[in-house]
Scaffold this motif. Sequence first.
Motif, mmCIF file in Angstrom:
data_model
loop_
_atom_site.group_PDB
_atom_site.id
_atom_site.type_symbol
_atom_site.label_atom_id
_atom_site.label_comp_id
_atom_site.label_asym_id
_atom_site.label_seq_id
_atom_site.Cartn_x
_atom_site.Cartn_y
_atom_site.Cartn_z
ATOM 1 N N GLY A 182 -4.205 2.793 -9.506
ATOM 2 C CA GLY A 182 -4.530 2.120 -8.250
ATOM 3 C C GLY A 182 -5.971 2.363 -7.843
ATOM 4 N N TRP A 199 -1.072 2.830 4.918
ATOM 5 C CA TRP A 199 -1.892 1.863 5.653
ATOM 6 C C TRP A 199 -1.815 2.209 7.125
ATOM 7 N N VAL A 245 -8.874 -4.626 -5.100
ATOM 8 C CA VAL A 245 -8.421 -4.404 -3.720
ATOM 9 C C VAL A 245 -9.563 -4.512 -2.718
ATOM 10 N N LYS A 246 -10.652 -3.795 -2.930
ATOM 11 C CA LYS A 246 -11.758 -3.850 -1.980
ATOM 12 C C LYS A 246 -12.313 -5.269 -1.835
ATOM 13 N N HIS A 305 -9.189 -0.351 -7.323
ATOM 14 C CA HIS A 305 -9.751 -0.520 -5.981
ATOM 15 C C HIS A 305 -11.061 -1.314 -5.973
ATOM 16 N N LYS A 321 -10.726 -8.050 -2.228
ATOM 17 C CA LYS A 321 -9.727 -8.844 -1.523
ATOM 18 C C LYS A 321 -9.741 -8.520 -0.033
ATOM 19 N N LEU A 345 -3.808 3.437 -2.185
ATOM 20 C CA LEU A 345 -3.187 2.470 -3.089
ATOM 21 C C LEU A 345 -2.029 3.110 -3.845
ATOM 22 N N TYR A 367 0.832 -1.205 0.000
ATOM 23 C CA TYR A 367 0.000 0.000 0.000
ATOM 24 C C TYR A 367 0.867 1.256 0.000
#
Length: 154
Positions: A123, A94, A131-132, A127, A134, A117, A91
């Motif tokens: 990135g 974070w 990413v979201k 998202h 995951k 990100l 990241y």
Amino acid sequence: MALHIKRGSLRLPLSVDQAWEFLSNPKNLKIITPEAMDFSIVSGAERPMYPGQIIEYDVRPLPGFKTRWVSEISHVVDKNYFVDVQLQGPYAFWHHKHFITEIPGGVLMEDIIHYRLPLGFLGDLLHPILVKPKLDEIFAYRTKKLTELFGTLD
């Protein structure tokens, strides 16, 4: 780059002492991390949690992509909350707050994560697609494992 927020909560039939003992032990992170992420602690988990502690671990957030993640435990208030901050990892930013609050019959565990990100605009485009989902999968797994270990109040 957008600042994203992930929140989660879980009610468990544990005392504050029991919840703190489990959650503040970095070695227990492996138990509540999906096996597919191939999580392993490299260093820093030899002592109980303290402010300034550096924990280094390897993790595979996506198939074919293994990375070194280095976190600092920036704040600890015994049996109340702790904060981990990524110093190195996947990241751009974070900041993860873990709260434990006594409630009737147990505890309320709350997570609040602020994150950015890498890769700027790209990135942010990834998202909602990558990413979201995951992060949602990881936290669903944690909820499942903690419920299997300790039960639930819900």
